[in-house]
Design a protein around this motif. Sequence first.
Motif, PDB file in Angstrom:
ATOM      1  N   ALA A  22       0.824  -1.213   0.000  1.00  0.00           N
ATOM      2  CA  ALA A  22       0.000   0.000   0.000  1.00  0.00           C
ATOM      3  C   ALA A  22       0.855   1.259   0.000  1.00  0.00           C
ATOM      4  O   ALA A  22       0.414   2.306  -0.473  1.00  0.00           O
ATOM      5  CB  ALA A  22      -0.924  -0.001   1.211  1.00  0.00           C
ATOM      6  N   GLY A  23       2.071   1.174   0.504  1.00  0.00           N
ATOM      7  CA  GLY A  23       2.940   2.342   0.572  1.00  0.00           C
ATOM      8  C   GLY A  23       3.768   2.581  -0.664  1.00  0.00           C
ATOM      9  O   GLY A  23       4.449   3.605  -0.757  1.00  0.00           O
ATOM     10  N   LEU A  24       3.736   1.659  -1.622  1.00  0.00           N
ATOM     11  CA  LEU A  24       4.531   1.847  -2.831  1.00  0.00           C
ATOM     12  C   LEU A  24       3.991   3.014  -3.637  1.00  0.00           C
ATOM     13  O   LEU A  24       2.795   3.133  -3.862  1.00  0.00           O
ATOM     14  CB  LEU A  24       4.512   0.573  -3.681  1.00  0.00           C
ATOM     15  CG  LEU A  24       5.260  -0.617  -3.088  1.00  0.00           C
ATOM     16  CD1 LEU A  24       5.066  -1.837  -3.956  1.00  0.00           C
ATOM     17  CD2 LEU A  24       6.727  -0.329  -2.910  1.00  0.00           C
ATOM     18  N   GLY A  25       4.893   3.876  -4.067  1.00  0.00           N
ATOM     19  CA  GLY A  25       4.503   5.030  -4.856  1.00  0.00           C
ATOM     20  C   GLY A  25       4.023   6.207  -4.032  1.00  0.00           C
ATOM     21  O   GLY A  25       3.551   7.183  -4.582  1.00  0.00           O
ATOM     22  N   LYS A  26       4.136   6.129  -2.722  1.00  0.00           N
ATOM     23  CA  LYS A  26       3.676   7.208  -1.849  1.00  0.00           C
ATOM     24  C   LYS A  26       4.844   7.745  -1.043  1.00  0.00           C
ATOM     25  O   LYS A  26       5.896   7.121  -0.944  1.00  0.00           O
ATOM     26  CB  LYS A  26       2.586   6.709  -0.912  1.00  0.00           C
ATOM     27  CG  LYS A  26       1.345   6.258  -1.637  1.00  0.00           C
ATOM     28  CD  LYS A  26       0.296   5.799  -0.668  1.00  0.00           C
ATOM     29  CE  LYS A  26      -0.921   5.308  -1.444  1.00  0.00           C
ATOM     30  NZ  LYS A  26      -1.888   4.676  -0.563  1.00  0.00           N
ATOM     31  N   ASP A  27       4.644   8.902  -0.436  1.00  0.00           N
ATOM     32  CA  ASP A  27       5.692   9.492   0.381  1.00  0.00           C
ATOM     33  C   ASP A  27       5.693   8.867   1.775  1.00  0.00           C
ATOM     34  O   ASP A  27       5.049   7.840   2.007  1.00  0.00           O
ATOM     35  CB  ASP A  27       5.541  11.008   0.426  1.00  0.00           C
ATOM     36  CG  ASP A  27       4.210  11.433   1.031  1.00  0.00           C
ATOM     37  OD1 ASP A  27       3.464  10.561   1.482  1.00  0.00           O
ATOM     38  OD2 ASP A  27       3.938  12.634   1.033  1.00  0.00           O
ATOM     39  N   GLY A  28       6.370   9.491   2.705  1.00  0.00           N
ATOM     40  CA  GLY A  28       6.605   8.881   4.001  1.00  0.00           C
ATOM     41  C   GLY A  28       5.553   9.091   5.056  1.00  0.00           C
ATOM     42  O   GLY A  28       5.836   8.934   6.239  1.00  0.00           O
ATOM     43  N   ARG A  29       4.325   9.414   4.675  1.00  0.00           N
ATOM     44  CA  ARG A  29       3.290   9.653   5.688  1.00  0.00           C
ATOM     45  C   ARG A  29       2.942   8.397   6.475  1.00  0.00           C
ATOM     46  O   ARG A  29       2.495   8.481   7.600  1.00  0.00           O
ATOM     47  CB  ARG A  29       2.033  10.216   5.045  1.00  0.00           C
ATOM     48  CG  ARG A  29       2.188  11.662   4.653  1.00  0.00           C
ATOM     49  CD  ARG A  29       0.965  12.158   3.998  1.00  0.00           C
ATOM     50  NE  ARG A  29       1.051  11.755   2.599  1.00  0.00           N
ATOM     51  CZ  ARG A  29       0.211  12.121   1.669  1.00  0.00           C
ATOM     52  NH1 ARG A  29      -0.811  12.853   1.977  1.00  0.00           N
ATOM     53  NH2 ARG A  29       0.375  11.741   0.421  1.00  0.00           N
ATOM     54  N   GLY A  30       3.131   7.234   5.904  1.00  0.00           N
ATOM     55  CA  GLY A  30       2.796   5.997   6.596  1.00  0.00           C
ATOM     56  C   GLY A  30       3.957   5.354   7.329  1.00  0.00           C
ATOM     57  O   GLY A  30       3.826   4.240   7.836  1.00  0.00           O
ATOM     58  N   LEU A  31       5.102   6.027   7.413  1.00  0.00           N
ATOM     59  CA  LEU A  31       6.274   5.427   8.048  1.00  0.00           C
ATOM     60  C   LEU A  31       6.078   5.069   9.521  1.00  0.00           C
ATOM     61  O   LEU A  31       6.532   3.998   9.940  1.00  0.00           O
ATOM     62  CB  LEU A  31       7.497   6.329   7.889  1.00  0.00           C
ATOM     63  CG  LEU A  31       8.230   6.223   6.559  1.00  0.00           C
ATOM     64  CD1 LEU A  31       9.372   7.225   6.499  1.00  0.00           C
ATOM     65  CD2 LEU A  31       8.748   4.823   6.319  1.00  0.00           C
ATOM     66  N   PRO A  32       5.434   5.899  10.355  1.00  0.00           N
ATOM     67  CA  PRO A  32       5.274   5.478  11.756  1.00  0.00           C
ATOM     68  C   PRO A  32       4.468   4.191  11.907  1.00  0.00           C
ATOM     69  O   PRO A  32       4.839   3.302  12.680  1.00  0.00           O
ATOM     70  CB  PRO A  32       4.553   6.660  12.410  1.00  0.00           C
ATOM     71  CG  PRO A  32       4.897   7.821  11.571  1.00  0.00           C
ATOM     72  CD  PRO A  32       4.999   7.282  10.169  1.00  0.00           C
ATOM     73  N   LEU A  33       3.380   4.059  11.162  1.00  0.00           N
ATOM     74  CA  LEU A  33       2.588   2.831  11.220  1.00  0.00           C
ATOM     75  C   LEU A  33       3.384   1.654  10.676  1.00  0.00           C
ATOM     76  O   LEU A  33       3.350   0.558  11.241  1.00  0.00           O
ATOM     77  CB  LEU A  33       1.283   3.009  10.439  1.00  0.00           C
ATOM     78  CG  LEU A  33       0.371   1.786  10.373  1.00  0.00           C
ATOM     79  CD1 LEU A  33      -0.096   1.383  11.770  1.00  0.00           C
ATOM     80  CD2 LEU A  33      -0.814   2.054   9.463  1.00  0.00           C
ATOM     81  N   TYR A  34       4.116   1.880   9.589  1.00  0.00           N
ATOM     82  CA  TYR A  34       4.935   0.819   9.009  1.00  0.00           C
ATOM     83  C   TYR A  34       6.011   0.352  10.000  1.00  0.00           C
ATOM     84  O   TYR A  34       6.249  -0.838  10.145  1.00  0.00           O
ATOM     85  CB  TYR A  34       5.587   1.314   7.713  1.00  0.00           C
ATOM     86  CG  TYR A  34       6.309   0.236   6.950  1.00  0.00           C
ATOM     87  CD1 TYR A  34       5.596  -0.692   6.210  1.00  0.00           C
ATOM     88  CD2 TYR A  34       7.687   0.152   6.966  1.00  0.00           C
ATOM     89  CE1 TYR A  34       6.244  -1.687   5.502  1.00  0.00           C
ATOM     90  CE2 TYR A  34       8.349  -0.836   6.268  1.00  0.00           C
ATOM     91  CZ  TYR A  34       7.619  -1.753   5.539  1.00  0.00           C
ATOM     92  OH  TYR A  34       8.269  -2.745   4.847  1.00  0.00           O
ATOM     93  N   GLY A  35       6.630   1.303  10.699  1.00  0.00           N
ATOM     94  CA  GLY A  35       7.631   0.943  11.711  1.00  0.00           C
ATOM     95  C   GLY A  35       7.032   0.146  12.856  1.00  0.00           C
ATOM     96  O   GLY A  35       7.639  -0.804  13.353  1.00  0.00           O
ATOM     97  N   ALA A  36       5.823   0.509  13.280  1.00  0.00           N
ATOM     98  CA  ALA A  36       5.163  -0.223  14.362  1.00  0.00           C
ATOM     99  C   ALA A  36       4.822  -1.650  13.924  1.00  0.00           C
ATOM    100  O   ALA A  36       4.997  -2.605  14.692  1.00  0.00           O
ATOM    101  CB  ALA A  36       3.912   0.508  14.805  1.00  0.00           C
ATOM    102  N   VAL A  37       4.355  -1.813  12.690  1.00  0.00           N
ATOM    103  CA  VAL A  37       4.022  -3.155  12.202  1.00  0.00           C
ATOM    104  C   VAL A  37       5.294  -3.969  12.003  1.00  0.00           C
ATOM    105  O   VAL A  37       5.309  -5.174  12.291  1.00  0.00           O
ATOM    106  CB  VAL A  37       3.180  -3.072  10.912  1.00  0.00           C
ATOM    107  CG1 VAL A  37       2.981  -4.426  10.283  1.00  0.00           C
ATOM    108  CG2 VAL A  37       1.835  -2.445  11.221  1.00  0.00           C
TER     109      VAL A  37
END
Length: 173
Positions: A14-29
């Motif tokens: 889901a994060g491919l092609g997007k900027d870093g707005r989802g990084l905190p959630l991605y780090g938690a997962v």
Amino acid sequence: MIVGFGLLLLLALAGLGKDGRGLPLYGAVCAFAGATVCSGLMALLTSAALVGLNVLAWAWLRRFAPEAPDREAVLPVVGTLVLLLALGLSGAGLGLAPVLGAGAVLAGLCGAAWGTPLVQFTGLLRAADGLVVVACVLHSWPLFAAALSLWGVLAALGVTLLPRLAWRRVEDV
């Protein structure tokens, strides 16, 4: 374990092609997925590193203009799915956890292969997160140190290059 890695790979796609707005959630997962396959001090350190580094990266990256995914953002997703299928078929003897951890690294690298500099940089950060998860899976302190070193190198490059690239992009418009 399966739920953690499933969420990790879904967020990676889901994060491919997007900027870093989802990084905190991605780090938690990533921290959750890594902590399900290792224990003790390594689980604590990798979880703290993943959550802390991703929150710091998000806080720094959010000052750049957000990048909306374009129609070509489907190419890294398709490439990632093909590579994950090939990895799953060829790496079946390794075990499920190492193959899923390597899949997280591949998803980050596919994200780094396409898009604007900010999107590519975010893909590299996700690949470094995948290396931390692989270090958890393999219980490898040297790989953990190498992944943290990669994070340090990416942070230095990001602080040096991204402001210049963002300025150039705004100047060209």
